[in-house]
Design a protein around this motif. Structure first.
Motif, short mmCIF file in Angstrom:
data_model
loop_
_atom_site.label_atom_id
_atom_site.label_comp_id
_atom_site.label_asym_id
_atom_site.label_seq_id
_atom_site.Cartn_x
_atom_site.Cartn_y
_atom_site.Cartn_z
N LEU A 1 0.98 -1.22 -0.01
CA LEU A 1 -0.06 0.17 0.01
C LEU A 1 0.71 1.25 -0.01
O LEU A 1 1.83 1.49 0.87
N VAL A 2 0.62 2.03 -0.89
CA VAL A 2 1.68 3.10 -1.24
C VAL A 2 0.77 4.53 -0.64
O VAL A 2 -0.51 4.62 -1.43
N ARG B 1 2.25 14.39 -6.56
CA ARG B 1 2.55 13.66 -7.53
C ARG B 1 4.19 13.41 -7.59
O ARG B 1 4.25 12.24 -7.94
N TYR B 2 4.89 14.03 -6.97
CA TYR B 2 6.36 13.62 -6.71
C TYR B 2 6.40 12.35 -5.95
O TYR B 2 7.15 11.50 -5.96
N ALA B 3 5.62 12.37 -4.65
CA ALA B 3 5.77 11.17 -3.62
C ALA B 3 4.89 9.99 -4.41
O ALA B 3 5.58 8.88 -4.28
N ARG C 1 6.09 4.67 -6.64
CA ARG C 1 6.34 3.63 -7.79
C ARG C 1 7.61 3.33 -8.18
O ARG C 1 7.84 2.03 -8.44
N ASN C 2 8.50 4.26 -8.31
CA ASN C 2 9.86 4.02 -8.49
C ASN C 2 10.48 3.19 -7.55
O ASN C 2 11.35 2.17 -8.11
N TRP C 3 10.35 3.57 -6.29
CA TRP C 3 11.12 2.45 -5.35
C TRP C 3 10.61 0.99 -5.54
O TRP C 3 11.43 0.19 -5.52
N LEU C 4 9.26 0.78 -5.78
CA LEU C 4 8.83 -0.65 -5.84
C LEU C 4 9.44 -1.27 -7.02
O LEU C 4 9.82 -2.37 -7.09
#
Length: 99
Positions: A40-41, A82-84, A89-92
Motif C-alpha cells: 500500500l503506497v 505527484r512527486y511522492a 512507484r519508482n522504489w517498488l
C-alpha cells in the motif's frame, strides 16, 4: 521469478483508493493511497513555514511500514503529491523489477 513479474505487472495496473486525512498536530495531508501487489503506497504532503510543500511516501507491507521523507520542496501541494506518488512507484519497481 513469478512473484517479481506479478509485482512488475501490478505497477502498470494500479488500484487507486482515495483517502483524505489531515493530522492537525503535524499538518500532514494524506491525499491518495494505492495498492501495488501486496504493498500500500500512501503519498503525503506537508506545508512548510515558508509556504512551500514537502513530500513523503509511506510504503506498507502488512504490519511493516517504510516512510521516505523526500528532499525537494514544491510550490503546490499537487506537485508534491505527484512527486511522492512517482517516488513510491519508482522504489517498488527498482526493488522488485530489477533483473
Amino acid at each position: 521469478m513469478p512473484q517479481r513479474s506479478a509485482l512488475c505487472a501490478a505497477t502498470q495496473n494500479l488500484t487507486t483508493r482515495s483517502h483524505r486525512t489531515v493530522r492537525n498536530n503535524m499538518n500532514t495531508t494524506l491525499e491518495k493511497a494505492f495498492s501495488v501487489g501486496k504493498y500500500l503506497v500512501s503519498p503525503l504532503t506537508r506545508p512548510t513555514e515558508s509556504g512551500l510543500y514537502t513530500a513523503s511516501v509511506s510504503i506498507r507491507n502488512g504490519m511493516h511500514d517504510r516512510v521516505f521523507r523526500l528532499v525537494p520542496e514544491f510550490n503546490t501541494r499537487e506537485s508534491a503529491l505527484r512527486y511522492a506518488e512517482a517516488e513510491g512507484r519508482n522504489w517498488l519497481q527498482q526493488r522488485h523489477c530489477a533483473a
